[in-house]
Design a protein around this motif. Structure first.
Motif, PDB file in Angstrom:
ATOM      1  N   LEU A 185       0.823  -1.212   0.000  1.00 41.47           N
ATOM      2  CA  LEU A 185       0.000   0.000   0.000  1.00 41.47           C
ATOM      3  C   LEU A 185       0.860   1.266   0.000  1.00 41.47           C
ATOM      4  O   LEU A 185       0.594   2.219  -0.726  1.00 41.47           O
ATOM      5  CB  LEU A 185      -0.940   0.001   1.207  1.00 41.47           C
ATOM      6  CG  LEU A 185      -2.063  -1.041   1.181  1.00 41.47           C
ATOM      7  CD1 LEU A 185      -2.719  -1.160   2.554  1.00 41.47           C
ATOM      8  CD2 LEU A 185      -3.111  -0.687   0.135  1.00 41.47           C
ATOM      9  N   TRP A 186       1.904   1.254   0.836  1.00 40.34           N
ATOM     10  CA  TRP A 186       2.745   2.439   0.932  1.00 40.34           C
ATOM     11  C   TRP A 186       3.531   2.704  -0.354  1.00 40.34           C
ATOM     12  O   TRP A 186       3.735   3.835  -0.750  1.00 40.34           O
ATOM     13  CB  TRP A 186       3.751   2.275   2.080  1.00 40.34           C
ATOM     14  CG  TRP A 186       3.187   2.563   3.434  1.00 40.34           C
ATOM     15  CD1 TRP A 186       2.081   3.301   3.746  1.00 40.34           C
ATOM     16  CD2 TRP A 186       3.723   2.112   4.683  1.00 40.34           C
ATOM     17  NE1 TRP A 186       1.903   3.333   5.107  1.00 40.34           N
ATOM     18  CE2 TRP A 186       2.887   2.623   5.705  1.00 40.34           C
ATOM     19  CE3 TRP A 186       4.821   1.339   5.047  1.00 40.34           C
ATOM     20  CZ2 TRP A 186       3.123   2.384   7.056  1.00 40.34           C
ATOM     21  CZ3 TRP A 186       5.062   1.103   6.388  1.00 40.34           C
ATOM     22  CH2 TRP A 186       4.216   1.617   7.378  1.00 40.34           C
ATOM     23  N   GLU A 187       3.971   1.619  -0.961  1.00 41.24           N
ATOM     24  CA  GLU A 187       4.935   1.789  -2.056  1.00 41.24           C
ATOM     25  C   GLU A 187       4.338   1.596  -3.445  1.00 41.24           C
ATOM     26  O   GLU A 187       4.939   2.001  -4.435  1.00 41.24           O
ATOM     27  CB  GLU A 187       6.098   0.812  -1.858  1.00 41.24           C
ATOM     28  CG  GLU A 187       6.881   1.090  -0.586  1.00 41.24           C
ATOM     29  CD  GLU A 187       7.996   0.102  -0.338  1.00 41.24           C
ATOM     30  OE1 GLU A 187       8.861   0.404   0.488  1.00 41.24           O
ATOM     31  OE2 GLU A 187       7.998  -0.972  -0.969  1.00 41.24           O
ATOM     32  N   GLY A 188       3.163   0.971  -3.516  1.00 32.50           N
ATOM     33  CA  GLY A 188       2.664   0.599  -4.827  1.00 32.50           C
ATOM     34  C   GLY A 188       1.592   1.498  -5.392  1.00 32.50           C
ATOM     35  O   GLY A 188       1.170   1.322  -6.528  1.00 32.50           O
ATOM     36  N   SER A 189       1.111   2.443  -4.613  1.00 37.18           N
ATOM     37  CA  SER A 189      -0.053   3.192  -5.041  1.00 37.18           C
ATOM     38  C   SER A 189       0.307   4.504  -5.745  1.00 37.18           C
ATOM     39  O   SER A 189       0.013   4.689  -6.911  1.00 37.18           O
ATOM     40  CB  SER A 189      -0.957   3.457  -3.834  1.00 37.18           C
ATOM     41  OG  SER A 189      -2.234   3.848  -4.248  1.00 37.18           O
ATOM     42  N   TRP A 190       0.959   5.394  -5.040  1.00 32.85           N
ATOM     43  CA  TRP A 190       1.260   6.723  -5.599  1.00 32.85           C
ATOM     44  C   TRP A 190       2.691   6.775  -6.109  1.00 32.85           C
ATOM     45  O   TRP A 190       3.631   6.518  -5.363  1.00 32.85           O
ATOM     46  CB  TRP A 190       1.077   7.813  -4.539  1.00 32.85           C
ATOM     47  CG  TRP A 190      -0.352   8.064  -4.167  1.00 32.85           C
ATOM     48  CD1 TRP A 190      -1.155   7.229  -3.450  1.00 32.85           C
ATOM     49  CD2 TRP A 190      -1.138   9.202  -4.492  1.00 32.85           C
ATOM     50  NE1 TRP A 190      -2.403   7.780  -3.305  1.00 32.85           N
ATOM     51  CE2 TRP A 190      -2.414   9.003  -3.940  1.00 32.85           C
ATOM     52  CE3 TRP A 190      -0.889  10.387  -5.188  1.00 32.85           C
ATOM     53  CZ2 TRP A 190      -3.433   9.930  -4.060  1.00 32.85           C
ATOM     54  CZ3 TRP A 190      -1.894  11.323  -5.310  1.00 32.85           C
ATOM     55  CH2 TRP A 190      -3.158  11.087  -4.752  1.00 32.85           C
TER      56      TRP A 190
END
Lengths: 292, 44
Positions: A185-190
């Motif tokens: 979630l932290w690294e793959g979204s934005w």
């Protein structure tokens, strides 16, 4: 002193390791050494007041502490004599308020102090805690870190609707996948260049730079565009207590830290690129003191 | 005005430790340690 000697001395000083200093706290009147709230002059009973925590933060910063660590539990200690009576009467880590809610205020009145906060991942979905720590990462400018725990109290499990806590190895099996989801979630979204704030064209963020993260695993399922971490390459620093190192490994070599000793989120820049060294902080604080 | 902090003498440190120890609550410590013992060290 000859310039060559000065250079040699500063190189030696640069090679020296710095000791980091951490203050151990919990959002309760009675943390680990039960009873010290009754010591004359103790302000521990003010734990429910923001004034108290503002003072803790300012004193720690002024004293050149690197960090403040918060222990946390969700339940009451009710094993001794089969009752919670002693814990309640003697304030044995009880009552315990949520430490995460203190952090924005403590961060606001400090500049260098880092915060390590215990958060139990057994009772809420990965998205919820990823979002909370991501928000704190923004608000503290990278001075937040997460002490990952799975809990140790059956009373906490009962508070959350279970009969008792899950077995130790199961908790760590869940934790391993949990953190896998959190990092996704932290690294793959934005993407780092997603936010453009193009007022003329009324485009805040580029849709093709923000991705839905999907996870469908053994224990968890999540599909989300998360709130972004400040930079994808630098998610909040995570660690787990060394005393609990009997479980399955958490992702990416999550470091074990004895939380009564010191941690420091060394790979977290605080806006300007790096944490200030103690020498720099000393100089700054000395300047503040002499001008006051 | 800067506050000057000096290290305590051995006697001062001992007095301080003994004062702290007098206020540590035995029954409260047992309540805390019992749950640790059961939940962590026995790995239930």
């Amino acid at each position: 002193m000859p310039a060559a000697f000065e250079t040699e001395r500063s190189m030696t000083q640069a090679a020296k390791k710095e000791i980091s200093i951490n203050a151990f706290y919990a959002n309760t009147p009675g943390q680990n050494w039960i009873g010290l709230w009754s010591l004359p002059g103790s302000r521990a009973s003010e734990y429910a007041s923001l004034d108290y925590w503002v003072d803790v933060a300012r004193i720690a910063e002024r004293g050149l502490f690197d960090s403040v660590f918060f222990a946390d539990t969700n339940g009451v200690n009710d094993v001794y004599e089969g009752s919670s009576r002693a814990a309640i009467e003697r304030a044995a880590m009880f009552p315990m308020n949520d430490p995460l809610l203190l952090i924005p205020t403590m961060a606001y009145v400090t500049k260098h102090l880092s915060f390590g906060v215990t958060a139990n991942l057994s009772y809420e979905p990965p998205y919820a805690l990823a979002r909370r720590f991501s928000t704190l990462d923004h608000l503290t400018k990278g001075r937040i870190s997460w002490n990952i725990v799975t809990g140790f109290q059956d009373s906490a499990a009962r508070a959350m609707g279970l009969d008792r806590q899950r077995d130790h190895d199961m908790r760590y099996d869940l934790a391993e996948e949990y953190m896998e989801v959190v990092y996704k979630l932290w690294e793959g979204s934005w993407q780092d260049d997603a936010v453009v704030r193009d007022a003329a064209n009324r485009i805040y963020a580029r849709g093709d730079r923000v991705h839905e993260v999907s996870h469908d695993g053994k224990h968890f399922k999540s599909a989300a565009c998360t709130c972004r971490s400040r930079r994808r390459s630098e998610p909040p620093f995570c660690f787990r207590p060394a005393v609990l190192n009997a479980g399955a490994p958490l992702p990416r070599g999550t470091p074990n830290v004895c939380s009564s000793t010191v941690f420091r989120a060394k790979r977290r820049p605080s806006g300007s690129g790096k944490f200030a060294s103690r020498r720099e902080r000393k100089a700054e604080i000395r300047g503040t003191l002499s001008s006051s | 005005m800067a506050t000057v902090v000096t290290a305590p003498t051995e006697a001062e440190a001992r007095d301080k430790f003994e004062m702290l120890a007098r206020h540590v609550d035995a029954e409260g410590m047992l309540a805390l340690r019992s749950v640790y013992r059961e939940s962590i060290f026995r790995r239930t």
